[in-house]
Design a protein around this motif. Structure first.
Motif, PDB file in Angstrom:
ATOM      1  N   ARG A  13       0.841  -1.201   0.000  1.00 27.38           N
ATOM      2  CA  ARG A  13       0.000   0.000   0.000  1.00 27.38           C
ATOM      3  C   ARG A  13       0.878   1.254   0.000  1.00 27.38           C
ATOM      4  N   ASP A  14       1.959   1.235   0.782  1.00 30.96           N
ATOM      5  CA  ASP A  14       2.892   2.366   0.812  1.00 30.96           C
ATOM      6  C   ASP A  14       3.569   2.563  -0.544  1.00 30.96           C
ATOM      7  N   PHE A  15       3.941   1.461  -1.202  1.00 29.05           N
ATOM      8  CA  PHE A  15       4.534   1.556  -2.537  1.00 29.05           C
ATOM      9  C   PHE A  15       3.560   2.241  -3.495  1.00 29.05           C
ATOM     10  N   ILE A  16       2.298   1.806  -3.496  1.00 31.56           N
ATOM     11  CA  ILE A  16       1.283   2.387  -4.372  1.00 31.56           C
ATOM     12  C   ILE A  16       1.135   3.883  -4.079  1.00 31.56           C
ATOM     13  N   ALA A  17       1.115   4.244  -2.814  1.00 30.53           N
ATOM     14  CA  ALA A  17       0.930   5.649  -2.427  1.00 30.53           C
ATOM     15  C   ALA A  17       2.063   6.551  -2.926  1.00 30.53           C
ATOM     16  N   ARG A  18       3.239   5.994  -3.149  1.00 34.93           N
ATOM     17  CA  ARG A  18       4.378   6.801  -3.625  1.00 34.93           C
ATOM     18  C   ARG A  18       4.396   6.974  -5.144  1.00 34.93           C
ATOM     19  N   ARG A  44      -7.951   4.888  -5.218  1.00 29.92           N
ATOM     20  CA  ARG A  44      -8.099   4.588  -3.796  1.00 29.92           C
ATOM     21  C   ARG A  44      -8.028   3.075  -3.611  1.00 29.92           C
ATOM     22  N   ILE A  45      -7.237   2.634  -2.647  1.00 33.08           N
ATOM     23  CA  ILE A  45      -7.252   1.237  -2.217  1.00 33.08           C
ATOM     24  C   ILE A  45      -8.213   1.209  -1.034  1.00 33.08           C
ATOM     25  N   ILE A  46      -9.388   0.608  -1.208  1.00 33.67           N
ATOM     26  CA  ILE A  46     -10.412   0.710  -0.173  1.00 33.67           C
ATOM     27  C   ILE A  46     -10.494  -0.527   0.717  1.00 33.67           C
ATOM     28  N   SER A  47      -9.768  -1.577   0.347  1.00 31.03           N
ATOM     29  CA  SER A  47      -9.657  -2.757   1.206  1.00 31.03           C
ATOM     30  C   SER A  47      -8.432  -3.538   0.726  1.00 31.03           C
ATOM     31  N   PRO A  48      -8.023  -4.561   1.436  1.00 34.41           N
ATOM     32  CA  PRO A  48      -6.861  -5.336   0.986  1.00 34.41           C
ATOM     33  C   PRO A  48      -7.041  -6.006  -0.384  1.00 34.41           C
ATOM     34  N   ILE A  86       7.781  -3.424  -9.839  1.00 34.41           N
ATOM     35  CA  ILE A  86       6.520  -3.411 -10.580  1.00 34.41           C
ATOM     36  C   ILE A  86       5.519  -4.146  -9.705  1.00 34.41           C
ATOM     37  N   LEU A  87       4.301  -3.616  -9.639  1.00 34.37           N
ATOM     38  CA  LEU A  87       3.246  -4.248  -8.864  1.00 34.37           C
ATOM     39  C   LEU A  87       1.998  -4.312  -9.733  1.00 34.37           C
ATOM     40  N   ARG A  88       1.393  -5.489  -9.816  1.00 37.24           N
ATOM     41  CA  ARG A  88       0.167  -5.671 -10.600  1.00 37.24           C
ATOM     42  C   ARG A  88      -0.944  -6.205  -9.709  1.00 37.24           C
ATOM     43  N   LEU A  89      -2.148  -5.691  -9.951  1.00 36.70           N
ATOM     44  CA  LEU A  89      -3.359  -6.169  -9.294  1.00 36.70           C
ATOM     45  C   LEU A  89      -4.213  -6.851 -10.355  1.00 36.70           C
ATOM     46  N   TYR A  90      -4.465  -8.139 -10.201  1.00 36.21           N
ATOM     47  CA  TYR A  90      -5.233  -8.920 -11.182  1.00 36.21           C
ATOM     48  C   TYR A  90      -6.607  -9.243 -10.606  1.00 36.21           C
ATOM     49  N   GLY A  91      -7.646  -8.973 -11.382  1.00 39.67           N
ATOM     50  CA  GLY A  91      -8.971  -9.320 -10.883  1.00 39.67           C
ATOM     51  C   GLY A  91     -10.064  -9.040 -11.886  1.00 39.67           C
ATOM     52  N   ARG A  92     -11.231  -8.795 -11.331  1.00 45.36           N
ATOM     53  CA  ARG A  92     -12.410  -8.521 -12.140  1.00 45.36           C
ATOM     54  C   ARG A  92     -12.953  -7.159 -11.720  1.00 45.36           C
ATOM     55  N   GLY A  93     -13.341  -6.410 -12.718  1.00 43.89           N
ATOM     56  CA  GLY A  93     -13.807  -5.060 -12.456  1.00 43.89           C
ATOM     57  C   GLY A  93     -15.238  -4.852 -12.895  1.00 43.89           C
TER      58      GLY A  93
END
Length: 184
Positions: A13-18, A44-48, A86-93
């Protein structure tokens, strides 16, 4: 070098915020892959396992069409300053249109009720995989600030002009898929 996680922890979360920029990638099995840059001020990251971003009117609306047809979405961050990663978030939107009561609730709760001119929807991502990788190949850049162009464009168009533009340019994807923006 790649590491996988089931959710975001405080370190990630800290990495994303920077970061100052992120990229979204979406597609359907029959469409072109769309990759778009976004400013992190709208994220916004609203949950884990949940991220949202306030999406503004652009030249197309591919992400919305892909969410309506398929739902797969990846968000990628890459460090262009400081230690590489590099950070990736994989999911469904899914898309939450401005006309939906949920849009106003999220705007109030996560954006202090402030909606920039040209805001068209909120993109919601439920992610089940977080992956980091080295980022050694990402070049270093210095952040200078956000471009004023989108704000200036929206101001010049005005609310009626933006609505007309959306009807012309944001109703269907480049592959002819409906975005759902004007359903109902």
């Amino acid at each position: 070098m790649a590491k996988q996680f089931s959710s975001i922890d405080d370190r990630l979360r800290d990495f994303i915020a920077r970061q100052h920029i992120f990229f979204t990638a979406s597609a359907t099995s029959e469409s072109r892959v769309n990759v778009s840059p976004r400013e992190t001020l709208c994220l916004r990251i609203i949950s884990p396992n949940t991220a949202i971003y306030l999406d503004r009117t652009g030249s197309g609306n591919e992400t919305s069409a892909h969410m309506k047809a398929d739902g797969r979405l990846t968000i990628m961050f890459c460090a262009v300053e400081g230690p590489p990663m590099i950070l990736r978030l994989y999911g469904r939107g899914r898309i939450i249109h401005r006309s939906a009561p949920e849009y106003r609730e999220l705007l109030h709760e996560h954006y202090a009720g402030e909606e920039p001119l040209g805001a068209r929807q909120i993109v919601w991502l439920d992610f089940d995989l977080v992956q980091t990788s080295c980022g050694f190949g990402v070049p270093l850049f210095s952040y200078e600030g956000e471009r004023p162009s989108l704000d200036q464009w929206a101001k010049a168009k005005g609310p009626e002009g933006i609505e007309e533009y959306r009807r012309e340019k944001n109703s269907f994807s480049m592959d002819g898929l409906p975005t759902g923006m004007f359903d109902g």
